[in-house]
Design an enzyme around this catalytic site. Structure first.
Site, PDB file in Angstrom:
ATOM      1  N   HIS A 114       1.725  19.588  28.701  1.00 36.93           N
ATOM      2  CA  HIS A 114       1.697  18.137  28.767  1.00 36.93           C
ATOM      3  C   HIS A 114       3.047  17.512  28.458  1.00 36.93           C
ATOM      4  CE1 HIS A 114      -0.639  14.344  28.631  1.00 36.93           C
ATOM      5  NE2 HIS A 114       0.318  13.970  27.802  1.00 36.93           N
ATOM      6  N   HIS A 165      -6.112  11.172  30.843  1.00 43.78           N
ATOM      7  CA  HIS A 165      -6.727  11.469  29.551  1.00 43.78           C
ATOM      8  C   HIS A 165      -8.047  12.176  29.837  1.00 43.78           C
ATOM      9  CE1 HIS A 165      -6.655  10.172  25.145  1.00 43.78           C
ATOM     10  NE2 HIS A 165      -5.487  10.673  25.443  1.00 43.78           N
ATOM     11  N   ARG A 207       1.102   1.392  25.740  1.00 45.20           N
ATOM     12  CA  ARG A 207       2.245   1.545  24.848  1.00 45.20           C
ATOM     13  C   ARG A 207       3.479   2.023  25.611  1.00 45.20           C
ATOM     14  NH1 ARG A 207      -1.527   3.861  21.480  1.00 45.20           N
ATOM     15  NH2 ARG A 207      -0.731   5.937  21.958  1.00 45.20           N
ATOM     16  N   ASP A 252       6.885   4.965  21.771  1.00 49.96           N
ATOM     17  CA  ASP A 252       5.559   4.987  21.164  1.00 49.96           C
ATOM     18  C   ASP A 252       5.208   6.420  20.804  1.00 49.96           C
ATOM     19  OD1 ASP A 252       3.066   5.815  23.383  1.00 49.96           O
ATOM     20  OD2 ASP A 252       5.165   5.709  24.014  1.00 49.96           O
ATOM     21  N   ASP A 279       2.308   8.652  39.714  1.00 51.76           N
ATOM     22  CA  ASP A 279       1.227   9.553  40.079  1.00 51.76           C
ATOM     23  C   ASP A 279       0.604  10.218  38.866  1.00 51.76           C
ATOM     24  OD1 ASP A 279       4.017  11.369  40.884  1.00 51.76           O
ATOM     25  OD2 ASP A 279       2.645  12.105  39.339  1.00 51.76           O
ATOM     26  N   ASN A 326       2.777  11.858  35.902  1.00 55.64           N
ATOM     27  CA  ASN A 326       2.129  12.652  34.877  1.00 55.64           C
ATOM     28  C   ASN A 326       1.470  13.843  35.543  1.00 55.64           C
ATOM     29  OD1 ASN A 326      -1.026  12.614  33.548  1.00 55.64           O
ATOM     30  ND2 ASN A 326       0.680  12.980  32.180  1.00 55.64           N
ATOM     31  N   SER A 355      -1.496  16.787  34.961  1.00 59.68           N
ATOM     32  CA  SER A 355      -2.594  17.266  34.134  1.00 59.68           C
ATOM     33  C   SER A 355      -3.083  18.579  34.732  1.00 59.68           C
ATOM     34  CB  SER A 355      -3.723  16.236  34.124  1.00 59.68           C
ATOM     35  OG  SER A 355      -4.886  16.788  33.543  1.00 59.68           O
TER      36      SER A 355
END
Lengths: 239, 89, 737
Positions: free
Chosen positions: C51, C97, C118, C270, C496, C534, C536
């Site tokens: 991640h 998430h 954030r 953050d 994306d 991102n 995943s």
């Protein structure tokens, strides 16, 4: 007329109301921080929508204890104008400036959609430009809009003409289907007995600009601008 | 039964209430946890069966055991009325 | 030298238990020149998790085009930044998430939204709009209704409380997500061009300030959980779910924006995945500095946290910032006024190392850039599926015995039905900026104070991506461009969320490589840079992986908001024009999948040149105010799009005639759109199409209470009220919630 928009931690629609009052209607506006107990000479006080204190404990409960609410109470008791929108309405109920309480929407969900309101009082500073029975289309966005009180107190409210807006069909008929949250007697907005404090669940500030596709809410603010001038005169005359 | 956010987990509501209590004149409050309380009347007279049923209710529905803890207390056999439904969340 | 707490011994086994391979442990030992202690091991495992480090994806992500005339900041910061004119920039990103939402859907999606917000305001931009791309399994699958309900409540719960409208998104249902739902949250913010903040530490001696909620044991090793697949033991991992507090974040947002205006903040980031570790190390790594942290000063929610726990906690609603030495009081004053805790926890140094102290001793002493800039990079083995040719065999397409019935059945599927049940739970009008909210092809918000608007959309078709990830990736980009063109928006960038299975499986790495290639090709042809994103991985349960789901979110600028078309018919008597080429293409089509449970065939061709011409035409027509309606074709093809166009605020029918017949009414050929124009403008529209090289044919007109279609010598007629009823009630009926 100078409008003071109260900002609690968690208020969201403060900027929206300020924007309409100042940039669309070109009136004087100020933000009133919850910690201050001065109203900075504002004649109209607006408690905006949002999630003051995250709506924790009960919506409006923690906000009602803010220092600024002392000043707002005194202002209302002296006949000053106070408008509570959505979360602001909930704060007015918790403070006791308006009777009744708000419960969770009947379907237990947050709902954001357009509703229709029937205007039932047009002699108030908030509704001077509306016609009796006029239907307004306004957006709602809330999870706790289910207005409630004992049958006796609701009867008293009706008898006193304190119900200002009621959820209705586009043609003005008040039906269960047009009630978005289960509020008693389709009540969407009420005034105090003296008529200087109004609370309503829908958001007129979100329907005040043509580019957004709906200007039905503007009439409420325009009524206040007009009333502001008259109110000032009458206060001045009394002094 | 009472259902509370688990001890290690953040309780935003409790935190906000504690801060408000401090402001309103109760500075000595260390911590507040906000939870829910259920009163359930069961038809059975057998306390062990009742307790086991109530625990199962908590596990299956009334508590989200990922983020909440629960405790069960038997109030004894009483015919007190609790309102129109047996459960007051 | 090192702290003695009762912590596990450091060896290959304990390293593996927190996600580090044996090789990675050796690599760390080489960097340190000694064995690491437990805290140092934890820090490294977080920074080198999939991640945080993108170790399995980096080599492919390099292929994305990331530059463009409007790009101020590409990938590498908390979010991407593009110029949108009038002195403003748009800051946006999408994040996943997925794993936390499968375990605890309400808190998982809440904290997903909180995290992405954030990432936006840490750059100095006020978030003004959110979108969500959601993928659920079959509604009847175990726990699925609970998951759907929780996710929708969570997204609403956070965005509504923050007062940021959720204006769009995409929701799909497919059995491949039964064991792994996807929750991808997008946010967009706006700032003045010269007021962007970066997360690049500088200035030895500058204090490091911690602001926001206290640190607890939330989510310890959440970053590693996102880097692992689910199995039976995942249930035991429950305590790692973080709880979101949107009220605190709203305060944090206002306070940060105000503090940024003091000019006393050098850098700010953050605390998201891997909390204090990733935020401080990344800031220092980017700036090439070192840092010293005094862990005794970290505000704790409960006593007794070890340095390991403090550094890895993922407690929400926290920021870390570097202030200008001597001016920290100005910054702290702002946070305190808003009721937030702010603590000086250390300072920037010039050693290039992180020195963490605790109880008077060294808890960790570790060089920064070797961890952040030189994380392992993997070249995972890649293998095309052996049965690819089989998969690409053209399917046998059954002809509908009754096209009207086929239409009604398709409109009644959760996949194609109206999603109002979902988005009515999101506040989409707060901030008085929403010109077009959920339910259309693209959302449109005002760029307040200017005549322009910003448009945004989410797209991907996972079934296409499964059969041909390269074509599917390109298709997602093409459809997004088309969606934006329907509201007259010129794309300025995309972000994306690349959701895939386990990259250690060669077929999955192949899917990833191909999808990135397809996206990159389309981006280059359509001139859309990738400005953030991102990845995943490990979306797999008991060895079964999700379909490759590279979700694309694209943003565009609409120069003027005058005469914006609707995605549905708005005037009786408008002429309807179908743009683009009709072909018979059914690879992965909804018609076959939803009516015949058949998934087969290579997805429809994506002709990038044709997409470019169509997009240019649509933008030009919108700018000239010639369109009342513009709606592009996608899943379900022509007949579904036509029906959808009848479902406006005032449902309205149409009378059309087409040469397509039978199943072809549901063919999913790309590069097509439906427009409705006032009769006086028809000539002009058809001429413009010819000039710009887009096939166009007038097919009928709007109006009436029925949808009447002449096709292949037959007439299909259905009352719009009936179709609308089916389409709008299907989802709540299926959910029973």
């Amino acid at each position: 007329m100078k409008c003071g928009v109260v900002v609690f931690p968690g208020s969201n629609c403060d900027h929206d109301v300020y924007h309409v009052w100042k940039h669309v209607l070109h009136q004087e506006a100020a933000f009133l921080w919850h910690q201050d107990d001065s109203l900075q000479g504002c004649e109209l006080i607006v408690l905006p929508g949002g999630f003051a204190y995250g709506d924790y404990l009960r919506a409006g409960a923690l906000a009602a204890l803010s220092p600024v609410m002392g000043a707002v109470k005194r202002h209302a008791e002296a006949g000053g104008l106070v408008l509570g929108i959505c979360n602001g309405f909930q704060v007015l109920l918790e403070t006791g400036l308006l009777p009744g309480a708000m419960r969770r929407n009947e379907n237990l969900r947050f709902q954001c959609l357009d509703v229709h309101l029937k205007t039932e009082r047009t002699d108030l500073p908030f509704t001077g430009r509306l016609a009796q029975g006029q239907v307004l289309r306004l957006p709602i966005a809330h999870a706790e809009g289910n207005y409630e009180d004992s049958p006796e107190r609701l009867d008293a409210l009706e008898a006193g003409g304190q119900v200002v807006f009621r959820y209705c069909e586009p043609d003005g008929r008040v039906t269960p289907e047009s009630n978005p949250n289960g509020a008693a007697r389709n009540i969407a907005g009420i005034a105090n007995a003296a008529g200087n404090v109004l609370g309503l669940m829908p958001h007129p500030e979100r329907a005040s600009e043509a580019v957004l596709g709906n200007t039905d809410g503007l009439a409420l603010f325009e009524s206040l601008v007009e009333a502001g001038a008259r109110h000032l005169e009458s206060v001045g005359a009394r002094q | 039964m009472t259902v509370y956010p688990r001890r290690e987990i953040l309780d935003p509501q409790g935190k906000a209430i504690r801060d408000a209590l401090t402001r309103v004149g109760f500075p000595g409050v260390d911590d507040v946890r906000a939870g829910k309380s259920f009163e359930i009347s069961l038809g059975t007279g057998d306390p062990q069966a009742a307790e086991s049923q109530l625990r199962e209710m908590c596990e299956k529905l009334l508590a989200n055991t990922v983020v909440e803890d629960y405790s069960v207390e038997l109030l004894g056999s009483s015919v007190e009325s609790l309102g129109t439904d047996g459960i007051r969340p | 030298m090192t702290v003695t707490v009762s912590e596990p011994a450091v060896n290959a086994e304990t390293a593996r238990s927190i996600g580090l391979t044996g090789e990675e442990l050796e690599r760390l030992k080489k960097i340190l020149g000694r064995d690491p202690n437990w805290t140092e091991l934890g820090i490294t495992s977080a920074l080198w998790s999939e991640h945080c480090s993108y170790k399995s994806s980096k080599i492919y992500l390099r292929e994305f085009p990331t530059e463009g005339p409007h790009v101020l900041q590409g990938p590498g910061e908390n979010a991407g930044v593009v110029d949108v004119g009038h002195g403003f920039v748009a800051v946006f990103k999408m994040e996943s998430h997925n794993h936390p939402s499968f375990i605890e859907p309400y808190q998982g999606s809440m904290t997903g939204v909180g995290g992405i917000l954030r990432d936006i305001f840490t750059m100095g931009a006020r978030p003004i709009a959110c979108m969500d791309a959601l993928r659920f399994g079959e509604i009847d699958a175990p726990r699925m209704r609970f998951l759907i309900d929780g996710v929708v409540r969570g997204i609403g719960g956070y965005g509504n409380c923050m007062g940021i409208p959720t204006v769009g998104g995409e929701t799909g249902f497919h059995r491949c997500y039964n064991g792994n739902i996807l929750v991808n949250a997008f946010a967009l913010g706006v700032a003045r061009r010269d007021r962007i903040f970066h997360a690049r530490a500088s200035g030895a001696g500058n204090p490091v300030l911690y602001v926001g909620s206290r640190t607890g044991r939330d989510g310890i090793h959440g970053a590693t959980m996102a880097s692992e697949s689910f199995d039976k033991e995942s249930e035991q991992k429950r305590p790692t779910v973080q709880v979101g507090d949107p009220f605190t974040e709203k305060i944090l947002l206002e306070a940060c924006l105000e503090a940024m205006r003091t000019g006393a903040i050098v850098a700010i980031q953050d605390m998201g995945a891997a909390g204090l570790t990733s935020s401080t190390f990344e800031m220092a790594g980017r700036g090439g500095t070192g840092l010293r942290l005094d862990l005794d000063r970290v505000p704790l929610r409960q006593p007794g946290l070890t340095p390991y726990e403090m550094m890895l906690s993922e407690s929400q609603e926290r920021m870390v910032l570097v202030a200008r030495k001597g001016r920290e009081e100005e910054v702290e004053k702002v946070f305190r006024r808003w009721g937030l805790e702010v603590v000086d926890i250390g300072e920037i140094t010039d050693t290039g190392r992180a020195l963490l102290t605790w109880h008077g001793e060294t808890a960790a002493d570790i060089p920064i850039q070797p961890l952040t800039e030189e994380a392992p990079v993997y070249h995972r083995p890649v293998a095309e599926p052996a049965d690819l040719a089989e998969r690409w065999k053209a399917p046998e397409v059954p002809q509908p015995s009754d096209p009207r019935q086929a239409l009604e059945e398709l409109l009644a599927t959760p996949e194609l039905a109206g999603k109002r049940w979902i988005w009515q739970q999101y506040d989409h009008t707060v901030r008085t900026n929403t010109v077009q909210g959920p339910g259309g092809d693209a959302a449109v918000v005002l760029l307040k104070g200017t005549p322009s608007g910003l448009a945004m959309t989410c797209d991907v078709n996972p079934v296409y991506c499964y059969f041909d990830p390269r074509r599917g990736g390109a298709q997602a980009v093409a459809e997004a461009v088309r969606n934006l063109a329907c509201v007259g928006a010129e794309p300025v960038g995309l972000t994306d969320c690349l959701n895939f299975g386990n990259p250690e499986r060669p077929e999955i790495s192949w899917q990833f490589r191909e999808a990135v290639r397809g996206i990159s090709e389309a981006c280059r042809a359509l001139s859309v840079p990738v400005i953030s994103g991102n990845v995943s991985f490990y979306n797999e349960t008991e060895g079964a992986s999700i379909y490759p789901t590279p979700a694309i979110a694209m943003v565009g600028v609409i120069p003027s908001l005058a005469s914006l078309p609707d995605p549905w018919f708005r005037h009786e008597g408008d002429r309807i024009v179908l743009l683009g080429d009709d072909r018979s293409e059914f690879g992965g089509a909804a018609y076959l999948r939803l009516l015949y449970d058949l998934e087969q065939g290579r997805p429809p061709a994506v002709v990038l040149d044709a997409e470019l011409r169509l997009a240019r035409l649509l933008r030009s027509l919108v700018a000239q105010g010639l369109l009342h309606t513009a709606h592009d074709l996608s899943e379900g093809g022509f007949l579904i799009a036509l029906a959808e166009a009848c479902f406006g605020r005032r449902p309205m029918g149409a009378r059309v005639e087409v040469s397509m017949a039978g199943a072809d009414l549901f063919s999913e050929s790309q590069g097509r759109a439906l427009v409705a124009v006032p009769p006086a403008a028809l000539e002009q529209v058809l001429e413009a199409a010819t000039t710009m090289g887009v096939p166009a044919r007038e097919i009928g007109e709007t109006g009436g209470a029925d949808l009447v279609l002449k096709s292949g010598g037959e007439v299909l007629s259905a009352p719009v009220a009936r179709l609308h009823e089916i389409w709008s009630t299907a989802l709540p009926k299926a959910l029973g919630l």
